[in-house]
Motif scaffolding. Structure first.
Motif, short mmCIF file in Angstrom:
data_model
loop_
_atom_site.label_atom_id
_atom_site.label_comp_id
_atom_site.label_asym_id
_atom_site.label_seq_id
_atom_site.Cartn_x
_atom_site.Cartn_y
_atom_site.Cartn_z
N GLU A 1 -8.98 0.37 -3.89
CA GLU A 1 -10.21 -0.04 -4.57
C GLU A 1 -10.03 -0.12 -6.09
N HIS B 1 -2.42 -5.75 2.33
CA HIS B 1 -3.20 -4.54 2.60
C HIS B 1 -4.59 -4.58 1.97
N GLN B 2 -4.77 -5.44 0.96
CA GLN B 2 -6.10 -5.54 0.35
C GLN B 2 -7.11 -6.20 1.30
N ARG B 3 -6.63 -6.80 2.38
CA ARG B 3 -7.52 -7.38 3.40
C ARG B 3 -7.81 -6.37 4.51
N ARG C 1 -7.00 -0.72 1.70
CA ARG C 1 -7.33 -1.41 0.46
C ARG C 1 -7.37 -0.42 -0.71
N GLN D 1 -1.53 -7.80 -7.72
CA GLN D 1 -1.80 -7.82 -6.29
C GLN D 1 -1.19 -9.03 -5.61
N GLN E 1 -9.42 -2.83 5.39
CA GLN E 1 -10.36 -1.89 4.79
C GLN E 1 -9.85 -0.44 4.81
N ASN F 1 0.83 -1.20 0.00
CA ASN F 1 0.00 0.00 0.00
C ASN F 1 0.87 1.26 0.00
#
Length: 448
Positions: A151, A142-144, A149, A125, A146, A99
């Motif tokens: 978008e 980091h996609q887990r 994440r 990703q 919120q 991120n």
């Protein structure tokens, strides 16, 4: 570059957070990182180094934009980039964005620039790698989360909540850090979870920035606060005529010591008066605080916190991937800065930790002194390799002395003596060669 093969050994690191405004430029572990890269290029193994996200702190640059950030990195860390170039001649180096350096996936020029240093930037990703009879899933993690994440992956203007925290708080700390009595504010990156930020700031103010005369005059009161609070309650009982014996006995005992006892008695009375006042104020404030929290929860104003559960989101993600991809048995991630290796349904999840300084909270053994945040380093790479019995996953520690002696005041060390942290890495883990059955066998001492 070496080609993929069944004998390939994977070394994984993440969360280096290299770069940023002003004081964030400092990389305490740079000598250890250079030595690690040298060791890899001198190895006889068929090695691939995977840098699993947040190699660079691009969010923490606020004076330059886009590909200019790479140019600043080149100018600031020439020895690091030269080491990458030399190591990449014999070792495949794969870089995944996290991120903090999501911009690596947003500009095609980054891939071209890194290719010149023999680094393969993968703008996806996640990636998978086969090891023996198993498959490893790599993602930063980091996609887990919120709050971090992305978008719209690959869009440089996709800015989650964590982006604003780092551009407004972390980078600002880097700009201001050298103005303190000690250059400590730059360690803001090491404060995890972020909900500890207020108490960390108060702790460093008390032990580092507060006028020494004021601090040492407060120490006796803070040390005696617990005793004073109890005596204040007993004094109240004495005034009400309920129980006078403890106060009478204390006064008689101190009276035996003449002027010294009288001085101690006045100090105790002063502390008791302040403690009693604080107790009286604390009672209504406690109920007001509870009511405000209930009101906030009822309206759902802060349903999204700035911190992330260190385990639950990743355990769910790993379990889902293992179920959807039967050959995959290892979920390797970073992001939370906590070196972890544990079983989940269908395989294991392993967190590579961080190369940043880690801060361990230690409360004082007496009184109400602010907590001390002990610094340490937990530098390591995760080694994943096929063996005759299966696939071995282990942390290979890189030694670096604790900076506590230089960074903690005498007061901090004295009041937490004997409570210094001793961070450890998870034990070696062996996955047996039965991918369909997903059989996993921990070695002694593994967390489960």
């Amino acid at each position: 570059m070496a080609d993929d093969s069944d004998d390939r050994v994977y070394y994984v690191i993440s969360d280096l957070h290299i770069g940023g405004d002003e004081q964030l430029e400092e990389v305490d572990y740079l000598p250890e990182l250079l030595a690690f890269l040298e060791e890899l290029r001198e190895s006889d193994e068929d090695v691939e180094l995977i840098i699993n996200g947040d190699a660079f702190g691009l969010w923490e640059f606020t004076t330059v934009e886009g590909i200019e950030k790479f140019e600043v990195l080149e100018e600031t860390y020439p020895t690091l980039f030269e080491a990458l170039r030399e190591t990449g001649e014999t070792v495949q180096i794969t870089l995944l964005p996290g991120n903090h350096d999501h911009e690596l996936a947003a500009y095609d020029e980054y891939a071209e620039r890194f290719d010149a240093y023999n680094v393969d930037l993968v703008s996806e990703q996640s990636i998978d790698r086969a090891v023996g009879d198993h498959v490893v899933h790599f993602e930063h993690g980091h996609q887990r989360d919120q709050n971090n994440r992305i978008e719209d992956w690959g869009n440089p203007h996709s800015t989650p909540l964590g982006y604003y925290y780092n551009t407004l708080v972390t980078s600002r700390a880097g700009q201001l850090s050298d103005r303190g009595r000690y250059n400590w504010l730059k360690d803001v990156q090491a404060v995890t979870p972020t909900e500890r930020m207020p108490i960390w700031l108060f702790s460093k103010y008390f032990y580092r920035e507060m006028n020494p005369v004021l601090r040492y005059s407060l120490v006796p009161f803070l040390l005696l606060f617990n005793i004073s609070a109890i005596v204040a309650i007993l004094a109240g009982l004495d005034l009400l005529g309920v129980w006078s014996m403890p106060i009478d006995r204390t006064e008689a005992f101190l009276g035996q010591f003449g002027m010294a006892g009288t001085a101690a008695w006045f100090l105790l009375v002063f502390n008791v008066s302040l403690a009693g006042l604080l107790l009286l104020v604390a009672v209504p404030l406690h109920f007001i605080r509870r009511d405000i929290r209930k009101t906030v929860d009822r309206f759902g104003v802060f349903e999204t916190e700035l911190t992330v559960d260190p385990e639950a989101p990743y355990e769910g993600a790993a379990t889902e991937i293992f179920a959807d991809q039967p050959a995959t048995s290892i979920f390797c991630y970073g992001h939370t800065h906590r070196p972890t290796l544990r079983e989940v349904d269908g395989g294991i999840m392993v967190n590579t930790g961080t190369w940043l300084k880690r801060l361990h909270r230690r409360d004082g053994i007496i009184g109400v002194l602010p907590p001390v945040f002990y610094p340490s380093y937990q530098l390591a790479s995760v080694r994943i390799a096929a063996e005759p019995e299966g696939v071995a996953v282990e942390f290979e520690q890189i030694k670096k002395p604790s900076p506590a002696t230089e960074e903690l005041t005498w007061t901090e060390r004295f009041f937490t003596a004997g409570r210094e942290p001793e961070p450890e890495f998870p034990d070696r883990y062996l996955l047996e060669t039965e991918p369909e059955a997903k059989a996993v066998t921990p070695e002694p001492g593994i967390e489960s």
